[in-house]
Design an enzyme around this catalytic site. Structure first.
Site, short mmCIF file in Angstrom:
data_model
loop_
_atom_site.label_atom_id
_atom_site.label_comp_id
_atom_site.label_asym_id
_atom_site.label_seq_id
_atom_site.Cartn_x
_atom_site.Cartn_y
_atom_site.Cartn_z
N GLY A 1 7.50 -10.58 132.64
CA GLY A 1 8.44 -11.32 131.80
C GLY A 1 8.97 -10.56 130.61
N LYS B 1 3.41 0.50 126.10
CA LYS B 1 3.90 -0.41 125.06
C LYS B 1 4.97 0.23 124.17
CE LYS B 1 0.98 -3.51 126.45
NZ LYS B 1 1.49 -4.64 127.27
#
Length: 641
Positions: free
Chosen positions: A298, A579
């Protein structure tokens, strides 16, 4: 949910359940209160609970001097006063009960009795902020008889006048005085209107669902006033019932003012866990037919300057994250000679791009067989907790509710029931940007044989991980996660103590789908996950726009919801998330290699230590990083860093 800004509620369960109910009640915006404590300090006093014991259990309240303690156990005014003294010394809040019997009332001695009982305690009280007085006419307790509002007001006015004379007018004005005689939903409204009745000590009526009607009468909550607007908004948007139930729980926690912090006093460290290397199980490939592999997909990667699914980024040799995931699944199907079930949880922002990119992998499935979509949640106006609105672009009124939404999204989309109906029992879930998290038959077999309903893969913390969340043991029992946002500032040093809190969550989770379904039944469709609030502006690109709160949950936090949940220490090779552009550049370098099963692993020359890449802030976005390395990532395999 209770709105703590409007009313304070504490529940007094029997001693047996003091600790087991604490987290549940606190999650509902309520506190937990003991029914009694000892007049002694620690010593040979069998069966006694000292004030210090109660504080050690994480309690903040105790009841003292209840009429049953006085009448059935012979507690004197002096006994109660000694208990008050011990509680004051321990910093424990006290609900101090006083009140007259029927014969004393009929003899006109009501005020005399109250002054005597209260007067014995006055010399012991140094901190009036930790004292609530509960006037309970003994003749009205459990009898159905109730003092009229005028009678209760007259008596409690006299109590306040006595305090003004015996202590000070300031204390008399601020101290809370409860009424406690057969209070129920029918009489509470008239009673609470009286100027000297500040609340209620509720007995039998607290055991009925209508108890919450009493709470609402005393302090109308933001939840009651505002929730209908949220419910209407979500229904108009087409949100399913599971999504509405989940947000209702999260909003209720916010509106209640519930303390979501996890101080050291509530935790114990986890000293040891089973490790992957020492598992002694024979891998059972038959279990794969009952198992779903699920990837969370997502994220847009906005922190890296992206406006598309982060999984569409190229990682190595022309392959994106999604390419490698698809090829991993294909390799496992071939290796294990079985038709592995694979799915994605996309968001409303990543679904279209993801499905388009995966069209070429026809064996993965299509439509609802391949994906379900994460729910969206309304943003909350920070100033008054009403639904945020933004006429310039109404899409900014919504946000993703965090990956803890995995569970209600599975329920509300029908995915959970569909999987169970088709015979799937187990689920392995991980993030799409973690290419080290592949199906491991040894771990699956261990999970099934352990009969745990939920298992978390954890890794050992290092100094590089000390600012992230950690696994802990709740003093009330069971494992839990503590994120940095849940740690009080005073406990920050211990939070970062990696020798004490040794393990962190990799977000590789194993779930028994039957146990998950049963958990939804137990909690009426909304898992009580810890709620985290993020402060934003309604338009992320307009810092002058309305300040809002985004309510999020984490899927790993469900470990505290499953009785018997477990954890397994895994090697770092199963945890390689991307990340930042620092991580991406390292992953593209020659320090890593692509294996035959399409995993990206560190080369042996790195001896298990990933390169430590730190780019200047000007390269935090991927487009800037790409321009910096037009010929590809530099060689990092032989660097010391």
């Amino acid at each position: 949910m209770v709105d703590r800004s409007a009313v304070e509620v504490v529940i007094c369960p029997p001693a047996l359940w003091l600790t087991s109910f604490t987290e549940t009640f606190e999650g509902l915006g309520m506190g937990v209160c003991a029914q009694n404590c000892s007049k002694t300090d620690a010593g040979a006093f069998t069966g006694e609970w000292t004030a210090a014991n109660l504080v050690d259990l994480g309690l903040q309240w105790t009841l003292l001097g209840h009429s049953e303690r006085r009448s059935l156990y012979g507690e004197t005014d002096e006994d109660v006063a000694l208990k008050v003294e011990k509680c004051q010394a321990a910093g424990l809040n006290v609900i101090l009960c006083i009140g007259e019997k029927l014969e004393e009332r009929e003899a006109g001695k009501t005020d005399e009795v109250n002054k005597r009982q209260l007067g014995a305690c006055l010399p012991k009280i140094k901190d009036w902020d930790k004292v609530v007085i509960a006037y309970e006419p003994v003749w009205a307790i459990g009898t159905g008889k109730v003092a009229t509002p005028e009678q209760a007001e007259e008596t409690q006015k006299a109590i306040r006048a006595y305090l003004s004379q015996a202590v000070s007018s300031a204390v008399a004005e601020k101290v809370r005085i409860q009424y406690g005689g057969s209070v129920n939903p029918e009489n509470c409204a008239e009673l609470i209107k009286q100027p000297n009745i500040d609340g209620f000590l509720v007995g039998g009526a607290s055991l009925k669902p209508s108890f919450m009607d009493i709470v609402k009468t005393v302090g109308p909550s933001k939840m009651v006033d505002v929730w209908p607007a949220y419910e209407s908004k979500m229904e108009k948007e087409g949100c399913n019932q599971a999504a509405i139930d989940a947000f209702k729980y999260n909003y209720g926690v916010l509106a209640s003012g519930a303390d979501v912090m996890l101080p050291e006093s509530k935790l114990d460290p986890v000293d040891s866990l089973p490790t992957f290397e020492k598992l002694k199980v024979k891998p059972d490939a038959r279990l794969l037919k009952k198992t779903l592999i699920l990837k969370l997909n997502g994220g847009l990667g906005t922190g890296m300057g992206l406006e598309k699914a982060k999984s569409l980024l190229e990682v190595t040799e022309g392959n994106t994250f999604l390419d490698l995931i698809a090829q991993q699944v294909a390799w496992m199907k071939k290796e294990f000679k079985t038709d592995l079930k694979f799915m994605l949880m996309n968001s409303f922002a990543t679904s279209a791009d993801t499905l388009e990119a995966l069209k070429k992998y026809t064996d993965l499935g299509t439509g609802s067989d391949l994906e379900f979509v994460q729910n969206k949640a309304p943003k909350v106006t920070a100033s008054d907790l009403t639904p945020a609105s933004w006429e310039k672009d109404s899409s900014h009124e919504w946000c993703p509710p965090g990956h803890g939404d995995l569970y209600p999204a599975m329920l509300g989309s029908g995915t959970l029931d569909k999987l169970l109906k088709k015979g799937y029992r187990y689920m392995f879930v991980s993030n799409s940007d973690n290419l080290g998290a592949t199906m491991d038959l040894k771990i699956l077999t261990h999970f099934v044989q352990s009969e745990a309903p939920f298992m978390m893969e954890v890794a050992e913390r290092t100094d590089a991980d000390k600012k992230g969340g950690h696994l802990a043991q709740s003093k009330a029992g069971g494992l839990l996660l503590r994120e940095s946002a849940q740690c009080p500032e005073a406990d920050e040093k211990e939070f970062q103590n990696t020798s004490k809190y040794k393990f962190f969550n990799t977000n590789n989770l194993w779930v028994d789908l039957r146990a998950l379904k049963n958990l939804f039944r137990k909690f009426d469709g909304a898992l009580p996950l810890p709620v985290m609030k993020n402060s934003k502006t309604v338009d992320p690109r307009d810092k002058a726009s309305t300040k809002v709160l985004q309510l999020e949950t984490a899927m790993g936090a469900a470990i505290q919801c499953f009785p018997g949940a477990s954890a397994l220490v895994i090697p770092r090779s199963r945890f390689a998330p991307v990340k930042t552009t620092n991580d991406l550049l390292a992953l593209r370098s020659d320090a890593y290699q692509l294996t035959e099963d399409f995993r990206i692993v560190l080369k042996e020359e790195r001896d298990g230590v990933p390169p430590d890449v730190k780019l200047d802030g000007m390269y935090k976005f991927t487009d800037a990083m790409e321009k910096m390395i037009p010929n590809g990532a530099p060689s990092l395999v032989g660097t010391d860093a």
